[in-house]
Design an enzyme around this catalytic site. Sequence first.
Site, short mmCIF file in Angstrom:
data_model
loop_
_atom_site.label_atom_id
_atom_site.label_comp_id
_atom_site.label_asym_id
_atom_site.label_seq_id
_atom_site.Cartn_x
_atom_site.Cartn_y
_atom_site.Cartn_z
N LEU A 11 7.65 58.36 -39.48
CA LEU A 11 7.67 57.49 -38.30
C LEU A 11 8.21 58.27 -37.10
O LEU A 11 9.30 58.82 -37.16
CB LEU A 11 8.56 56.27 -38.54
CG LEU A 11 8.25 55.42 -39.77
CD1 LEU A 11 9.07 54.13 -39.74
CD2 LEU A 11 6.77 55.11 -39.88
N ARG A 18 16.89 57.82 -24.54
CA ARG A 18 18.24 58.37 -24.33
C ARG A 18 18.26 59.88 -24.24
O ARG A 18 19.26 60.48 -23.85
CB ARG A 18 19.19 57.88 -25.44
CG ARG A 18 19.66 56.45 -25.20
CD ARG A 18 20.35 55.90 -26.41
NE ARG A 18 21.54 56.65 -26.74
CZ ARG A 18 22.12 56.65 -27.94
NH1 ARG A 18 21.59 55.92 -28.93
NH2 ARG A 18 23.20 57.34 -28.16
N GLY A 83 8.76 47.40 -34.62
CA GLY A 83 9.69 47.54 -35.73
C GLY A 83 9.19 48.49 -36.81
O GLY A 83 8.02 48.87 -36.83
N ASN A 231 19.27 60.65 -31.34
CA ASN A 231 18.87 59.72 -30.28
C ASN A 231 19.28 60.22 -28.91
O ASN A 231 18.81 59.72 -27.90
CB ASN A 231 19.48 58.34 -30.51
CG ASN A 231 19.04 57.76 -31.85
OD1 ASN A 231 17.88 57.48 -32.06
ND2 ASN A 231 19.98 57.65 -32.77
N TYR A 353 13.64 100.02 -20.37
CA TYR A 353 12.65 98.97 -20.62
C TYR A 353 11.40 99.59 -21.23
O TYR A 353 10.77 100.46 -20.62
CB TYR A 353 12.28 98.24 -19.32
CG TYR A 353 11.12 97.30 -19.56
CD1 TYR A 353 11.26 96.23 -20.45
CD2 TYR A 353 9.88 97.48 -18.94
CE1 TYR A 353 10.19 95.37 -20.71
CE2 TYR A 353 8.82 96.62 -19.20
CZ TYR A 353 8.98 95.57 -20.09
OH TYR A 353 7.93 94.74 -20.36
N ASN A 364 12.39 110.61 -28.47
CA ASN A 364 13.69 110.32 -27.87
C ASN A 364 13.46 109.87 -26.43
O ASN A 364 12.92 110.61 -25.62
CB ASN A 364 14.54 111.59 -27.91
CG ASN A 364 15.99 111.30 -27.55
OD1 ASN A 364 16.26 110.45 -26.69
ND2 ASN A 364 16.91 111.98 -28.19
N ALA A 367 18.00 107.80 -21.16
CA ALA A 367 18.59 106.65 -20.47
C ALA A 367 17.81 106.31 -19.21
O ALA A 367 17.35 107.20 -18.49
CB ALA A 367 20.03 106.96 -20.11
N ARG A 427 9.05 116.06 -9.67
CA ARG A 427 10.16 115.84 -8.74
C ARG A 427 10.13 116.97 -7.73
O ARG A 427 9.59 118.04 -8.00
CB ARG A 427 11.51 115.79 -9.49
CG ARG A 427 11.74 116.88 -10.51
CD ARG A 427 13.22 116.99 -10.88
NE ARG A 427 13.49 116.62 -12.25
CZ ARG A 427 13.96 117.50 -13.17
NH1 ARG A 427 14.19 118.75 -12.86
NH2 ARG A 427 14.19 117.08 -14.39
#
Length: 454
Positions: A11, A18, A83, A231, A353, A364, A367, A427
């Site tokens: 049911l 609530r 009911g 509830n 990430y 490897n 960081a 770079r």
Amino acid sequence: MTKRTCLSLVLAAGEGTRMKSARPKVMQEVAGRAMIGHVLDVARAAGSDRMALVVGPDIGEVAEAARREFGEMSVFTQQDRLGTAHAVLTARAALEDAADDVLVLYGDTPLIRPDTLRRIRETLAHGADLVILGFRAADPTGYGRLIADDRGAVVAIREERDASAEERTIVLCNSGVMGFRGALLPALLEEIGNDNAKKEFYLTDAVALARAKQLSVAFVECAEEEVLGVNSRAELARVEAVCQQRLRHRALEAGVTMTAPETVFLSYDTEFGPDVKIEPNVVFGPGVTARAGATIRAFSHIEAAEIGEGATVGPFARLRPGARIGARARVGNFVEIKASDIGPGAKVNHLTYVGDATVGAHANIGAGTITCNYDGYNKHRTVIGAGAFIGSNTALVAPVTVGKGAYVGSGSVITKDVEDDALALERTEQIVRPGWAARLREKVGGKKSGNKKT
Ligand code: UD1
Ligand code: CA
């Protein structure tokens, strides 16, 4: 003995006002799974060969979710909430097939245990026509009370609002779960009227009716904890806490070490191999497997991910869906991994990430490495070969491949593929001007400067 057939009818037509939620109540999650999923899972574990749902109008979402996980099942819509007996009768078409056992369960009572349902079924198998699942309530207010005769047999269930002051002192309560000899239904329920305080058709009236017909009524008792209903959000939190306790216990029993189990949050399907170690304050969303000997260090958040044998994750790591960490690989602090395979023995130790990537064995990743997997429109893949070395603070602009054993110098923005065993550097060349800083100091003299000698 031939196997008895069993229909479980859940049911779930309650409005759940609530909860103050846009979602149907039974879709609220406990340990990462909708409550309705918990209930159906238990029903299945107790040997139901058929399951059916009664939902309210406008909550087709519940039927969809149930079918997705448990396959085709009959779903009945109760237009007006008249009911619990009315709700069961809404499923008349399912009842008419007359399973040996019919179990009535509530979709908002997810902690019930399969063993308890099995006990109800055993009682039916021993000849009971109706079985009530009762419990002793710490505070019985609001529950239907089990009214017993002087020999201790339950003769009726009295709802709180219809009970006398004396009956209200009874602590043995109706959980709402009931078992029926299937052949009795729906005829028995059709005799139920609504002459009571709520003007509802009470399923609980089946008890007095059955007694009047000399049918055999039995009751099975369980712990209150199993039949805690939801509830409100506060009750949802309470049920979640009980569920977490059970899951932690199960993990400990399976050979997991947890230094502070009360701070570890699990999902219904979290899977652990032996000798997994979990430090404090770790959260597991759904779909996680951690294999033998893996270590999950403090403050990590992991969902829909796989952690290989002997791998280490965290502290402060985040594994998002589709992260697969290979055996003995290491994922360290402030690392986020999504939809990526990290090869065996690879290291991604700090501030990184990795998304939509394949990282080869023993690579490897330095960081501050970022796989730039999203161009604002599409996601692209990064492939890093076995044994490659990615220098710190590298941006890998996907789609891009770094070959096996290659090196990427730190600070590089890699936009082109790097072949095996090569060095890629991106770079500007470093300029060094000897004495420059000293001359600057001389020129600006004792004037205010961030570089004052002290
Ligand atoms: C019911 C029992 C009570 C028991 C208590 C346990 C009856 C009359 N009373 O009371 O004896 O102690 O549960 O929590 O059965 N539902 C429908 N359609 C309806 C009415 C209810 O699907 O028309 C579902 C609700 O979603 C809920 C369950 O049935 O899952 C119980 O309904 P609720 O109104 O909460 O019953 P209680 O008054 O708590
Ligand atoms: Ca209720």
